[in-house]
Design a protein around this motif. Sequence first.
Motif, mmCIF file in Angstrom:
data_model
loop_
_atom_site.group_PDB
_atom_site.id
_atom_site.type_symbol
_atom_site.label_atom_id
_atom_site.label_comp_id
_atom_site.label_asym_id
_atom_site.label_seq_id
_atom_site.Cartn_x
_atom_site.Cartn_y
_atom_site.Cartn_z
ATOM 1 N N VAL A 1 0.834 -1.208 0.000
ATOM 2 C CA VAL A 1 0.000 0.000 0.000
ATOM 3 C C VAL A 1 0.865 1.253 0.000
ATOM 4 C CG1 VAL A 1 -1.715 1.321 1.278
ATOM 5 C CG2 VAL A 1 -1.935 -1.162 1.125
ATOM 6 N N GLU A 2 1.892 1.266 0.841
ATOM 7 C CA GLU A 2 2.762 2.445 0.905
ATOM 8 C C GLU A 2 3.540 2.625 -0.385
ATOM 9 O OE1 GLU A 2 4.473 5.847 1.941
ATOM 10 O OE2 GLU A 2 2.849 4.837 3.040
ATOM 11 N N LEU B 1 2.424 1.871 -3.358
ATOM 12 C CA LEU B 1 1.465 2.463 -4.298
ATOM 13 C C LEU B 1 1.306 3.961 -4.042
ATOM 14 C CD1 LEU B 1 -1.272 -0.329 -4.342
ATOM 15 C CD2 LEU B 1 0.129 0.381 -6.279
#
Length: 314
Positions: A103-104, A106
């Motif tokens: 997620v980070e 992205l």
Amino acid sequence: MATLKTVSRNLPFVKQQLGALTSNTSIFFKLISSLTVCCYFLSYSDYMVDILSVTPGYFLPPTFRIYSAFTFCFLELHFWELLIDVLTLVLCGKLIEPLWGLVEMLIFFGVVNLSVAVLSAFFYLFLYMCSSNTELLFEVHIHGMAGYIAALSVAVKQIMPEHLVFRSPIGKITNRNIPLCVLGLSLILYLVGLIEGTYPTMYACGFLVSWTYLRFYQRHSNGTKGDMAESFCFANFFPNVVQPPIAVISNTIHGLLVSAGLCQKPVRKYDMGSSTAITISLPGSEPHDQDRRRYVMRLLGLHVLKFILNFFAK
């Protein structure tokens, strides 16, 4: 004919080494690398170059090609740039993603590339305002991963600031020196006409945006934001002899941004519960983060060693 035989004979070895290099690469970096390779073949069409890249004159109304801010980073016009992109994405991805998570990664990819597109476009609009040269509006095509490559070099510097890259006649080159060294090299190559001016422009924007994000805004697992460690201050990217004046300028700008509410003050947590010691916790310096960094470094070293052994065995 002999060349074709040599290529065909070594093709299985090349495939084997590429497979070993990408075996533990996440789907995120495989997808980005695949899109970059596909768009490289589209670069042979002038029409696709115009559509996919950011053109400053078309970035604002009435054309308003905002979508190009999402496509420009996948387009490379030269094979050597494509090769640098893919190798950097794969190697840095193996190091950074285990620490940050998908997620980070992205978020970082989106923040950096969107910011690079906007800042680079407005930089050329500013140059047009100063020179009235319409070529800066419609003949300049902003494209490629230069901004994101700069961002990855800043992230690697944050993780391993003093890791030795190689020794040179002028001294040791560590991860701390890489971002500005590459920026300086790109400027030299531009001045001698080997690369376009968009490359150092995008690289500089990626460097500034990524440092700002990692320094002040990236969220950590302990609930804090940013990395206020002294080893990650802006002046630390520069040679020691020029760090004092750079620190004065950067600290002054930071103070103005804090007063405007755009940046935060350095945050330090003091644990006064122990009568024998005071524990200071800085963002990004948790013990489990350091353990993961050591683990990733060992893993990356094993991959490199395996590749070298296989190469010489061949």
